[in-house]
Design a protein around this motif. Structure first.
Motif, PDB file in Angstrom:
ATOM      1  N   GLY A  14       0.825  -1.219   0.000  1.00  0.00           N
ATOM      2  CA  GLY A  14       0.000   0.000   0.000  1.00  0.00           C
ATOM      3  C   GLY A  14       0.849   1.255   0.000  1.00  0.00           C
ATOM      4  O   GLY A  14       0.547   2.220  -0.702  1.00  0.00           O
ATOM      5  N   LEU A  15       1.934   1.262   0.768  1.00  0.00           N
ATOM      6  CA  LEU A  15       2.829   2.414   0.821  1.00  0.00           C
ATOM      7  C   LEU A  15       3.511   2.642  -0.519  1.00  0.00           C
ATOM      8  O   LEU A  15       3.555   3.757  -1.032  1.00  0.00           O
ATOM      9  N   VAL A  16       4.011   1.571  -1.130  1.00  0.00           N
ATOM     10  CA  VAL A  16       4.668   1.676  -2.440  1.00  0.00           C
ATOM     11  C   VAL A  16       3.675   2.138  -3.509  1.00  0.00           C
ATOM     12  O   VAL A  16       3.983   3.012  -4.327  1.00  0.00           O
ATOM     13  N   ALA A  17       2.472   1.570  -3.499  1.00  0.00           N
ATOM     14  CA  ALA A  17       1.449   1.970  -4.469  1.00  0.00           C
ATOM     15  C   ALA A  17       1.062   3.432  -4.286  1.00  0.00           C
ATOM     16  O   ALA A  17       0.871   4.163  -5.266  1.00  0.00           O
ATOM     17  N   GLY A  18       0.957   3.875  -3.050  1.00  0.00           N
ATOM     18  CA  GLY A  18       0.629   5.277  -2.773  1.00  0.00           C
ATOM     19  C   GLY A  18       1.703   6.223  -3.283  1.00  0.00           C
ATOM     20  O   GLY A  18       1.405   7.281  -3.849  1.00  0.00           O
ATOM     21  N   ILE A  19       2.959   5.867  -3.090  1.00  0.00           N
ATOM     22  CA  ILE A  19       4.068   6.696  -3.578  1.00  0.00           C
ATOM     23  C   ILE A  19       4.060   6.745  -5.104  1.00  0.00           C
ATOM     24  O   ILE A  19       4.238   7.810  -5.708  1.00  0.00           O
ATOM     25  N   ILE A  20       3.829   5.601  -5.750  1.00  0.00           N
ATOM     26  CA  ILE A  20       3.788   5.560  -7.217  1.00  0.00           C
ATOM     27  C   ILE A  20       2.641   6.421  -7.742  1.00  0.00           C
ATOM     28  O   ILE A  20       2.809   7.182  -8.705  1.00  0.00           O
ATOM     29  N   LEU A  21       1.475   6.346  -7.116  1.00  0.00           N
ATOM     30  CA  LEU A  21       0.336   7.152  -7.549  1.00  0.00           C
ATOM     31  C   LEU A  21       0.576   8.645  -7.333  1.00  0.00           C
ATOM     32  O   LEU A  21       0.175   9.468  -8.160  1.00  0.00           O
ATOM     33  N   ALA A  22       1.234   9.010  -6.239  1.00  0.00           N
ATOM     34  CA  ALA A  22       1.532  10.416  -5.982  1.00  0.00           C
ATOM     35  C   ALA A  22       2.493  10.965  -7.028  1.00  0.00           C
ATOM     36  O   ALA A  22       2.309  12.084  -7.534  1.00  0.00           O
ATOM     37  N   ILE A  23       3.500  10.193  -7.382  1.00  0.00           N
ATOM     38  CA  ILE A  23       4.453  10.626  -8.406  1.00  0.00           C
ATOM     39  C   ILE A  23       3.767  10.712  -9.768  1.00  0.00           C
ATOM     40  O   ILE A  23       3.970  11.662 -10.525  1.00  0.00           O
ATOM     41  N   SER A  25       0.631  11.316 -10.410  1.00  0.00           N
ATOM     42  CA  SER A  25      -0.282  12.457 -10.475  1.00  0.00           C
ATOM     43  C   SER A  25       0.453  13.761 -10.732  1.00  0.00           C
ATOM     44  O   SER A  25      -0.092  14.668 -11.360  1.00  0.00           O
ATOM     45  N   VAL A  26       1.695  13.871 -10.279  1.00  0.00           N
ATOM     46  CA  VAL A  26       2.484  15.072 -10.546  1.00  0.00           C
ATOM     47  C   VAL A  26       3.025  15.047 -11.969  1.00  0.00           C
ATOM     48  O   VAL A  26       2.977  16.049 -12.690  1.00  0.00           O
ATOM     49  N   VAL A  27       3.520  13.906 -12.416  1.00  0.00           N
ATOM     50  CA  VAL A  27       4.117  13.791 -13.742  1.00  0.00           C
ATOM     51  C   VAL A  27       3.065  13.926 -14.835  1.00  0.00           C
ATOM     52  O   VAL A  27       3.289  14.568 -15.864  1.00  0.00           O
ATOM     53  N   MET A  28       1.896  13.344 -14.647  1.00  0.00           N
ATOM     54  CA  MET A  28       0.858  13.314 -15.676  1.00  0.00           C
ATOM     55  C   MET A  28      -0.209  14.382 -15.485  1.00  0.00           C
ATOM     56  O   MET A  28      -1.300  14.276 -16.049  1.00  0.00           O
ATOM     57  N   ALA A  29       0.085  15.429 -14.731  1.00  0.00           N
ATOM     58  CA  ALA A  29      -0.896  16.478 -14.480  1.00  0.00           C
ATOM     59  C   ALA A  29      -1.217  17.226 -15.770  1.00  0.00           C
ATOM     60  O   ALA A  29      -0.339  17.532 -16.567  1.00  0.00           O
TER      61      ALA A  29
END
Length: 108
Positions: A14-23, A25-29
């Motif tokens: 869950g922690l790894v998935a959350g970090i990947i999703l946060a990154i 969302s910034v890259v693909m904004a």
């Protein structure tokens, strides 16, 4: 103690998935057009297409790019035209009804 290892594994995933999703969302904004957003707030939101565009968001985008004239929104009336003109820095504009066409009636 048996349950501790699976709980830690799921928490780590869950922690790894959350970090990947946060990154991601910034890259693909997607950049937003602030002027179009402000114009969209002024328009009535009827999405009727009377202006000749697909809806209020299409008309707001065209206004912000300078591809449409101010005052095509008939449901918004004079207040909407004046507010759009003020946001765009255009002089005083009135609502134009010349772009509207009456339906053709065929009599047999």
């Amino acid at each position: 103690m048996e349950i501790l290892i699976p709980v830690l594994i799921v928490a780590g995933i869950g922690l790894v998935a959350g970090i990947i999703l946060a990154i991601a969302s910034v890259v693909m904004a997607v950049p937003k057009d602030e002027k179009a957003e402000a114009i969209l707030e002024v328009l009535p939101g009827a999405n009727c297409g009377a202006c000749g565009f697909s809806g209020c968001s299409g008309y707001a985008a065209a206004l912000s790019k300078g591809e449409a004239q101010v005052g095509l929104c008939s449901p918004g009336g004079e207040a909407c035209a004046k507010a759009c003109a003020e946001l765009l820095g255009v002089g005083d504009v009135s609502v134009s009804y010349t772009h509207l066409t009456l339906p053709t009636i065929l009599r047999v």
